[in-house]
Design a protein around this motif. Structure first.
Motif, PDB file in Angstrom:
ATOM      1  N   PHE A  18       0.649  -1.243   0.069  1.00 19.14           N
ATOM      2  CA  PHE A  18      -0.102  -0.037   0.019  1.00 19.14           C
ATOM      3  C   PHE A  18       0.881   1.193   0.033  1.00 19.14           C
ATOM      4  O   PHE A  18       1.675   1.468   0.688  1.00 19.14           O
ATOM      5  CB  PHE A  18      -0.697   0.135   1.320  1.00 19.14           C
ATOM      6  CG  PHE A  18      -2.111  -1.114   1.437  1.00 19.14           C
ATOM      7  CD1 PHE A  18      -2.953  -1.147   0.597  1.00 19.14           C
ATOM      8  CD2 PHE A  18      -1.674  -2.254   2.077  1.00 19.14           C
ATOM      9  CE1 PHE A  18      -3.935  -2.234   0.540  1.00 19.14           C
ATOM     10  CE2 PHE A  18      -2.344  -3.443   2.140  1.00 19.14           C
ATOM     11  CZ  PHE A  18      -3.479  -3.342   1.266  1.00 19.14           C
ATOM     12  N   TYR A  19       0.376   2.327  -0.882  1.00 21.38           N
ATOM     13  CA  TYR A  19       1.382   3.350  -0.897  1.00 21.38           C
ATOM     14  C   TYR A  19       0.471   4.670  -1.527  1.00 21.38           C
ATOM     15  O   TYR A  19      -0.623   4.154  -2.238  1.00 21.38           O
ATOM     16  CB  TYR A  19       2.534   3.262  -1.701  1.00 21.38           C
ATOM     17  CG  TYR A  19       2.356   2.857  -3.369  1.00 21.38           C
ATOM     18  CD1 TYR A  19       2.341   3.876  -4.120  1.00 21.38           C
ATOM     19  CD2 TYR A  19       2.318   1.383  -3.558  1.00 21.38           C
ATOM     20  CE1 TYR A  19       2.264   3.488  -5.616  1.00 21.38           C
ATOM     21  CE2 TYR A  19       2.246   0.932  -4.792  1.00 21.38           C
ATOM     22  CZ  TYR A  19       1.990   2.071  -5.927  1.00 21.38           C
ATOM     23  OH  TYR A  19       1.925   1.640  -7.147  1.00 21.38           O
ATOM     24  N   SER A  20       0.930   5.897  -1.575  1.00 19.15           N
ATOM     25  CA  SER A  20       0.172   6.836  -1.994  1.00 19.15           C
ATOM     26  C   SER A  20       1.157   7.609  -2.886  1.00 19.15           C
ATOM     27  O   SER A  20       2.336   7.551  -2.424  1.00 19.15           O
ATOM     28  CB  SER A  20      -0.625   7.870  -1.106  1.00 19.15           C
ATOM     29  OG  SER A  20       0.179   8.176  -0.319  1.00 19.15           O
ATOM     30  N   GLU A  21       0.564   8.281  -3.897  1.00 16.53           N
ATOM     31  CA  GLU A  21       1.824   9.134  -4.876  1.00 16.53           C
ATOM     32  C   GLU A  21       0.941  10.413  -5.309  1.00 16.53           C
ATOM     33  O   GLU A  21      -0.139  10.202  -5.505  1.00 16.53           O
ATOM     34  CB  GLU A  21       2.136   8.223  -6.104  1.00 16.53           C
ATOM     35  CG  GLU A  21       3.267   8.898  -6.860  1.00 16.53           C
ATOM     36  CD  GLU A  21       3.796   8.078  -7.907  1.00 16.53           C
ATOM     37  OE1 GLU A  21       4.245   6.890  -7.777  1.00 16.53           O
ATOM     38  OE2 GLU A  21       3.717   8.298  -9.295  1.00 16.53           O
ATOM     39  N   LEU A  22       1.965  11.328  -5.229  1.00 12.55           N
ATOM     40  CA  LEU A  22       1.369  12.737  -5.853  1.00 12.55           C
ATOM     41  C   LEU A  22       1.541  12.741  -7.312  1.00 12.55           C
ATOM     42  O   LEU A  22       2.632  12.732  -7.720  1.00 12.55           O
ATOM     43  CB  LEU A  22       2.093  13.890  -5.035  1.00 12.55           C
ATOM     44  CG  LEU A  22       1.854  15.068  -5.523  1.00 12.55           C
ATOM     45  CD1 LEU A  22       0.365  15.445  -5.256  1.00 12.55           C
ATOM     46  CD2 LEU A  22       2.861  16.213  -4.835  1.00 12.55           C
ATOM     47  N   ARG A  23       0.653  12.721  -8.035  1.00 12.90           N
ATOM     48  CA  ARG A  23       0.519  12.607  -9.465  1.00 12.90           C
ATOM     49  C   ARG A  23       0.519  14.051 -10.268  1.00 12.90           C
ATOM     50  O   ARG A  23       1.448  14.204 -10.969  1.00 12.90           O
ATOM     51  CB  ARG A  23      -0.610  11.864  -9.927  1.00 12.90           C
ATOM     52  CG  ARG A  23      -0.787  10.534  -9.615  1.00 12.90           C
ATOM     53  CD  ARG A  23       0.422   9.837 -10.044  1.00 12.90           C
ATOM     54  NE  ARG A  23       0.515   9.511 -11.162  1.00 12.90           N
ATOM     55  CZ  ARG A  23       1.787   8.893 -12.204  1.00 12.90           C
ATOM     56  NH1 ARG A  23       2.573   8.454 -11.517  1.00 12.90           N
ATOM     57  NH2 ARG A  23       1.705   8.759 -13.446  1.00 12.90           N
ATOM     58  N   TYR A  84       7.512  11.314  -5.333  1.00  8.18           N
ATOM     59  CA  TYR A  84       6.622  11.831  -4.636  1.00  8.18           C
ATOM     60  C   TYR A  84       5.571  10.701  -4.158  1.00  8.18           C
ATOM     61  O   TYR A  84       4.452  10.814  -4.238  1.00  8.18           O
ATOM     62  CB  TYR A  84       5.859  12.818  -5.175  1.00  8.18           C
ATOM     63  CG  TYR A  84       6.594  14.201  -5.500  1.00  8.18           C
ATOM     64  CD1 TYR A  84       6.823  15.198  -4.434  1.00  8.18           C
ATOM     65  CD2 TYR A  84       7.168  14.276  -6.511  1.00  8.18           C
ATOM     66  CE1 TYR A  84       7.572  16.251  -4.873  1.00  8.18           C
ATOM     67  CE2 TYR A  84       7.875  15.260  -7.092  1.00  8.18           C
ATOM     68  CZ  TYR A  84       8.035  16.365  -6.028  1.00  8.18           C
ATOM     69  OH  TYR A  84       8.919  17.430  -6.378  1.00  8.18           O
ATOM     70  N   ASN A  85       6.382   9.493  -3.631  1.00  6.31           N
ATOM     71  CA  ASN A  85       5.771   8.217  -3.513  1.00  6.31           C
ATOM     72  C   ASN A  85       5.966   7.761  -1.702  1.00  6.31           C
ATOM     73  O   ASN A  85       7.209   8.166  -1.685  1.00  6.31           O
ATOM     74  CB  ASN A  85       6.119   7.328  -4.208  1.00  6.31           C
ATOM     75  CG  ASN A  85       5.322   5.878  -4.131  1.00  6.31           C
ATOM     76  OD1 ASN A  85       5.648   5.290  -3.111  1.00  6.31           O
ATOM     77  ND2 ASN A  85       4.574   5.497  -5.072  1.00  6.31           N
ATOM     78  N   THR A  86       5.124   7.520  -1.335  1.00  6.72           N
ATOM     79  CA  THR A  86       5.157   7.293   0.415  1.00  6.72           C
ATOM     80  C   THR A  86       5.989   6.035   0.435  1.00  6.72           C
ATOM     81  O   THR A  86       6.843   5.968   1.565  1.00  6.72           O
ATOM     82  CB  THR A  86       3.849   7.100   0.897  1.00  6.72           C
ATOM     83  OG1 THR A  86       3.111   5.797   0.305  1.00  6.72           O
ATOM     84  CG2 THR A  86       2.950   8.168   1.068  1.00  6.72           C
ATOM     85  N   ASP A  87       6.272   5.203  -0.650  1.00  5.82           N
ATOM     86  CA  ASP A  87       7.314   4.063  -0.475  1.00  5.82           C
ATOM     87  C   ASP A  87       8.508   4.187  -0.917  1.00  5.82           C
ATOM     88  O   ASP A  87       9.509   3.974  -0.311  1.00  5.82           O
ATOM     89  CB  ASP A  87       6.403   2.774  -1.263  1.00  5.82           C
ATOM     90  CG  ASP A  87       7.196   1.400  -0.479  1.00  5.82           C
ATOM     91  OD1 ASP A  87       7.832   1.771   0.228  1.00  5.82           O
ATOM     92  OD2 ASP A  87       6.990   0.444  -1.238  1.00  5.82           O
ATOM     93  N   ASN A  89      10.403   7.419  -2.772  1.00  7.44           N
ATOM     94  CA  ASN A  89      10.555   8.901  -3.104  1.00  7.44           C
ATOM     95  C   ASN A  89      11.846   9.284  -3.628  1.00  7.44           C
ATOM     96  O   ASN A  89      11.547   9.793  -5.107  1.00  7.44           O
ATOM     97  CB  ASN A  89      10.439   9.587  -1.788  1.00  7.44           C
ATOM     98  CG  ASN A  89      10.261  11.192  -1.995  1.00  7.44           C
ATOM     99  OD1 ASN A  89       9.319  11.540  -2.885  1.00  7.44           O
ATOM    100  ND2 ASN A  89      10.885  12.156  -1.467  1.00  7.44           N
TER     101      ASN A  89
END
Length: 216
Positions: A18-23, A84-87, A89
């Protein structure tokens, strides 16, 4: 958009689970020079085209846009700094220090057909190391033709892309021996389609194909 050459270095780190990314995150200024045809955007932006052969990525850039009734285009300059990815960067070595300059201009010469040109300049100015053994600097340029909602019985739309590549590849082997070679190539991609507007859900039947020259 980077030159696709095999890398003999360590495998790149990829996000897992699971991760989030600022696109995208940017600001836009419309009515540039008090003219509604011009605008400029600054920040992290996505670039993509129909087939992804020109650009299909997200990075920090400044983009100047132009749009009127019959013509449109843009010019963008930028470089990727983080994922810009939580896993994951930090950039992989193969993505660091690559400058991009790109542009597009299209002319709609009648209500259903348009023609345009595209350009992409790429400059990998990173230092060579075992994890990034190849640096590409060069230019992609080409034409595209597009037709939509055609009043023809056999087909209703078409798209054709012509792309060329010319540049240099600087490489370093496992013994730290440097080498420079010239890279050239071309590609043609096309698609024709027929949309059945008189049927429910307006299905579309399409045929797509492409051919490339041997890269030198």
């Amino acid at each position: 958009m980077q030159e696709n050459n095999p890398q003999a270095g360590p495998e790149r780190e990829r996000p897992e689970y699971f991760y989030s990314e600022l696109r995208e995150l940017y600001v836009r200024r419309n009515l540039l020079w008090d003219d509604p045809r011009y605008s400029v955007t600054l920040g992290r932006q996505s670039f993509f085209d129909r087939y992804g052969i020109w650009w299909d990525d997200t990075f920090e850039s400044v983009r100047f846009n132009y749009q009127d009734s019959f013509t449109s285009g843009f010019l963008a300059l930028g470089q990727k700094f983080y994922y810009y990815n939580t896993d994951v960067n930090d950039l992989d070595d193969t993505d660091e220090d690559i400058f991009y300059a790109m542009g597009e201009y299209a002319w709609r010469w009648n209500p259903h057909n348009s023609v345009g040109v595209r350009m992409l300049y790429e400059n990998d100015h990173s230092d060579q190391n075992p994890a990034d053994r190849q640096d590409f600097t060069g230019l992609r340029a080409g034409l595209f033709f597009d037709g939509q909602n055609l009043d023809l019985r056999p087909l209703s739309d078409y798209h054709l892309e012509l792309a060329t590549l010319d540049g240099t590849v600087e490489s370093i082997d496992s013994n730290s021996v440097r080498d420079e070679s010239h890279s050239r190539g071309w590609a043609v991609l096309g698609e024709v389609g027929k949309r059945f507007n008189d049927l429910p859900w307006t299905p579309r039947l399409a045929l797509r194909g492409g051919i490339t020259g041997r890269r030198q």
